[in-house]
Design an enzyme around this catalytic site. Sequence first.
Site, PDB file in Angstrom:
ATOM      1  CD  GLU A 297      -2.984  16.678 -16.598  1.00  9.49           C
ATOM      2  OE1 GLU A 297      -1.756  16.101 -16.231  1.00  9.49           O
ATOM      3  OE2 GLU A 297      -3.370  16.444 -17.780  1.00  9.49           O
TER       4      GLU A 297
ATOM      5  CG  ASN B   4      -1.102  17.501 -21.160  1.00 14.31           C
ATOM      6  OD1 ASN B   4      -0.296  16.938 -20.946  1.00 14.31           O
ATOM      7  ND2 ASN B   4      -2.382  17.448 -20.762  1.00 14.31           N
TER       8      ASN B   4
ATOM      9  CG  HIS C  26       7.358  11.810 -25.448  1.00 15.72           C
ATOM     10  ND1 HIS C  26       6.001  11.613 -25.894  1.00 15.72           N
ATOM     11  CD2 HIS C  26       7.468  12.616 -24.519  1.00 15.72           C
ATOM     12  CE1 HIS C  26       5.337  12.474 -25.062  1.00 15.72           C
ATOM     13  NE2 HIS C  26       6.157  13.086 -24.221  1.00 15.72           N
TER      14      HIS C  26
ATOM     15  CE  LYS D 241       0.282  13.827 -14.944  1.00 11.80           C
ATOM     16  NZ  LYS D 241      -0.166  14.121 -16.442  1.00 11.80           N
TER      17      LYS D 241
ATOM     18  CG  HIS E  53      -0.005  11.721 -26.715  1.00  3.76           C
ATOM     19  ND1 HIS E  53      -0.895  12.488 -25.907  1.00  3.76           N
ATOM     20  CD2 HIS E  53       1.050  11.355 -26.501  1.00  3.76           C
ATOM     21  CE1 HIS E  53      -0.276  12.631 -25.006  1.00  3.76           C
ATOM     22  NE2 HIS E  53       1.274  12.110 -24.956  1.00  3.76           N
TER      23      HIS E  53
ATOM     24  CG  HIS F 204       2.465  16.198 -24.959  1.00  7.65           C
ATOM     25  ND1 HIS F 204       3.147  17.394 -24.816  1.00  7.65           N
ATOM     26  CD2 HIS F 204       3.004  15.139 -24.094  1.00  7.65           C
ATOM     27  CE1 HIS F 204       4.268  16.972 -24.369  1.00  7.65           C
ATOM     28  NE2 HIS F 204       4.359  15.822 -23.866  1.00  7.65           N
TER      29      HIS F 204
ATOM     30  CE  LYS G 232       6.119  17.530 -14.485  1.00  4.89           C
ATOM     31  NZ  LYS G 232       6.246  16.205 -15.006  1.00  4.89           N
TER      32      LYS G 232
ATOM     33  NE  ARG H 299      -4.193  -1.797   1.719  1.00  2.00           N
ATOM     34  CZ  ARG H 299      -4.055  -3.126   2.355  1.00  2.00           C
ATOM     35  NH1 ARG H 299      -3.107  -3.334   3.147  1.00  2.00           N
ATOM     36  NH2 ARG H 299      -4.961  -4.162   2.231  1.00  2.00           N
TER      37      ARG H 299
ATOM     38  NE  ARG I 162       1.367  17.283 -13.661  1.00  2.99           N
ATOM     39  CZ  ARG I 162       1.819  16.376 -12.420  1.00  2.99           C
ATOM     40  NH1 ARG I 162       1.148  16.221 -11.306  1.00  2.99           N
ATOM     41  NH2 ARG I 162       2.826  15.417 -13.048  1.00  2.99           N
TER      42      ARG I 162
ATOM     43  CD  GLU J 235       8.281  16.507 -22.964  1.00 10.80           C
ATOM     44  OE1 GLU J 235       7.395  17.526 -22.592  1.00 10.80           O
ATOM     45  OE2 GLU J 235       7.800  15.560 -23.380  1.00 10.80           O
TER      46      GLU J 235
HETATM   47  N1  LIG Z   1       5.573  10.533 -15.105  1.00 14.12           N
HETATM   48  C1  LIG Z   1       5.562  11.575 -15.938  1.00 14.12           C
HETATM   49  O1  LIG Z   1       5.380  12.424 -15.703  1.00 14.12           O
HETATM   50  C2  LIG Z   1       6.290  11.448 -17.418  1.00 14.12           C
HETATM   51  C3  LIG Z   1       6.431  12.489 -18.508  1.00 14.12           C
HETATM   52  C4  LIG Z   1       6.886  12.314 -19.473  1.00 14.12           C
HETATM   53  C5  LIG Z   1       7.279  10.994 -19.860  1.00 14.12           C
HETATM   54  N2  LIG Z   1       6.938  10.039 -19.024  1.00 14.12           N
HETATM   55  C6  LIG Z   1       7.325   8.594 -19.629  1.00 14.12           C
HETATM   56  O2  LIG Z   1       8.783   8.479 -19.733  1.00 14.12           O
HETATM   57  C7  LIG Z   1       9.164   7.418 -20.632  1.00 14.12           C
HETATM   58  C8  LIG Z   1       9.954   7.957 -21.644  1.00 14.12           C
HETATM   59  O3  LIG Z   1      11.225   8.322 -20.842  1.00 14.12           O
HETATM   60  P1  LIG Z   1      12.675   8.187 -21.595  1.00 14.12           P
HETATM   61  O4  LIG Z   1      12.577   9.064 -22.616  1.00 14.12           O
HETATM   62  O5  LIG Z   1      13.743   8.640 -20.502  1.00 14.12           O
HETATM   63  O6  LIG Z   1      13.003   6.844 -22.168  1.00 14.12           O
HETATM   64  P2  LIG Z   1      13.724   5.498 -21.699  1.00 14.12           P
HETATM   65  O7  LIG Z   1      13.430   5.473 -20.099  1.00 14.12           O
HETATM   66  O8  LIG Z   1      13.406   4.387 -22.436  1.00 14.12           O
HETATM   67  O9  LIG Z   1      15.152   5.928 -21.813  1.00 14.12           O
HETATM   68  C9  LIG Z   1      15.488   6.265 -23.238  1.00 14.12           C
HETATM   69  C10 LIG Z   1      16.940   5.064 -23.470  1.00 14.12           C
HETATM   70  O10 LIG Z   1      17.989   5.786 -22.826  1.00 14.12           O
HETATM   71  C11 LIG Z   1      18.651   4.893 -21.997  1.00 14.12           C
HETATM   72  N3  LIG Z   1      19.319   5.643 -20.826  1.00 14.12           N
HETATM   73  C12 LIG Z   1      18.655   6.324 -20.097  1.00 14.12           C
HETATM   74  N4  LIG Z   1      19.643   7.032 -19.308  1.00 14.12           N
HETATM   75  C13 LIG Z   1      20.863   6.764 -19.867  1.00 14.12           C
HETATM   76  C14 LIG Z   1      22.273   7.184 -19.714  1.00 14.12           C
HETATM   77  N5  LIG Z   1      22.353   8.057 -18.835  1.00 14.12           N
HETATM   78  N6  LIG Z   1      23.317   6.546 -20.491  1.00 14.12           N
HETATM   79  C15 LIG Z   1      22.859   5.571 -21.497  1.00 14.12           C
HETATM   80  N7  LIG Z   1      21.613   5.309 -21.780  1.00 14.12           N
HETATM   81  C16 LIG Z   1      20.567   5.838 -21.000  1.00 14.12           C
HETATM   82  C17 LIG Z   1      17.681   3.805 -21.542  1.00 14.12           C
HETATM   83  O11 LIG Z   1      18.197   2.821 -21.031  1.00 14.12           O
HETATM   84  C18 LIG Z   1      16.842   3.722 -22.971  1.00 14.12           C
HETATM   85  O12 LIG Z   1      17.093   3.039 -23.631  1.00 14.12           O
HETATM   86  C19 LIG Z   1       7.811   7.028 -21.324  1.00 14.12           C
HETATM   87  O13 LIG Z   1       7.305   5.900 -20.775  1.00 14.12           O
HETATM   88  C20 LIG Z   1       6.693   8.039 -20.952  1.00 14.12           C
HETATM   89  O14 LIG Z   1       5.560   7.707 -20.778  1.00 14.12           O
HETATM   90  C21 LIG Z   1       6.600   9.991 -17.920  1.00 14.12           C
HETATM   91 ZN   LIG Z   2       5.905  14.771 -23.039  1.00 16.91          ZN
END
Ligand SMILES: NC(=O)c1ccc[n+]([C@@H]2O[C@H](COP(=O)([O-])OP(=O)(O)OC[C@H]3O[C@@H](n4cnc5c(N)ncnc54)[C@H](O)[C@@H]3O)[C@@H](O)[C@H]2O)c1
Ligand SMILES: [Zn+2]
Length: 360
Positions: free
Chosen positions: A241, A249, A269, A147, A256, A252, A231, A125, A245, A189
Amino acid sequence: MGIHVAELTVNLGPRSYKIFLGNGNLADLGGLCKSLDFGKSAAVITNPKISGLYAAAAESSLSSCGFNVTRVEIPDGESYKNSETLNHIYGALIDAGLDRKSFIVALGGGVVGDISGFAASTYLRGIPFVQVPTSLLAQVDSSVGGKTGINHHLGKNLIGTFYQPRLVLIDADTLLTLPQREYLSGLAEIVKYGIVCDADFFDFLFDNKEKLVNKDTETVLAAISNSCRLKASVVENDEMEAGIRAVLNYGHTFAHAVESLTSYGEFLHGEAVSIGMVRAALLSEEKGYSTVKDTARIINLLREFNLPTGLPDFPTQAYCEVMMRDKKVRDGGINFVFNKGIGRCIIERVNDWSFLLGHL
Ligand SMILES: NC(=O)c1ccc[n+]([C@@H]2O[C@H](COP(=O)([O-])OP(=O)(O)OC[C@H]3O[C@@H](n4cnc5c(N)ncnc54)[C@H](O)[C@@H]3O)[C@@H](O)[C@H]2O)c1
Ligand SMILES: [Zn+2]
């Protein structure tokens, strides 16, 4: 100790937490965790790539401060942000005997951060968790704001919680191993924050574009720190949100759609967000909220970051269909974020899809 160049606070009453930002400060992880009321055991959740690069440093810092550490590896990639991986995490936490005082450290990009946060919010929990984001996108966006979530085969991020971390530790040195394409995608971003809420920050990005592309240490730190500050202030005003907030987006809706039409295989992304922000900028101009010059500045900056700006070629009808399936569509309309000049924005309901899709 690493050099902390910035220490920010996300003010959310009893759920407030700090963001530490610096170079080489991964070594401070144990000490920072020790200053919080955590129990003795920790699970570091990461993927094999990040594990080989940074897990040893994170874990030795934790062990030297007296924590027992279990490493949990999950496969690398968005396609593993699912219930199967989540179950694997739960199993590892149970096997390691983690109790309610134990904590989770999410060491990696947004995928690791989102699924680890979700696991932390539901295991027993809810147990505390710490974000150690290693991708630029995670450092400026996903690690801050609480999030968490996983994907369902019927859609992205459909299962999730709002659950704030207890600490965010950003070591910008980790960006040195991040592939350049991933890094540039994270810059999209950052540009978004400038467009929606800070004209001076947008100017700063514009004036320092070469330094940013070349990962100049000081400039990158300033960009990350400002993004986190912006942020944090948006999240402080609207944690769940309910309204404001949603400005985050910006870009976005089209992003998307682009990601979905290309089956998440063609664009990262941030690249899709870049394309979406250009559409949003053009529509804002059409509404009279911004000028041709504003749009040109936005497009120029994104191009400097080698980000795509043109919408991929699919029939208007295809865009219409995927956009109508967007989880943010209510009663056939969508809340769309328009920029007002650069540095301000407005959320407006759009029911007229031909306005959004008119000039594709
Ligand atoms: N929670 C939120 O508010 C929020 C906001 C935006 C995006 N997201 C989520 O985040 C995700 C995307 O995140 P991302 O772009 O970091 O993708 P990711 O976590 O897949 O990382 C991208 C790639 O880079 C590699 N990597 C990361 N750090 C590294 C480093 N220092 N050196 C070498 N390689 C490295 C990872 O292993 C991966 O292969 C999506 O799932 C998206 O939905 C969440
Ligand atoms: Zn985004």
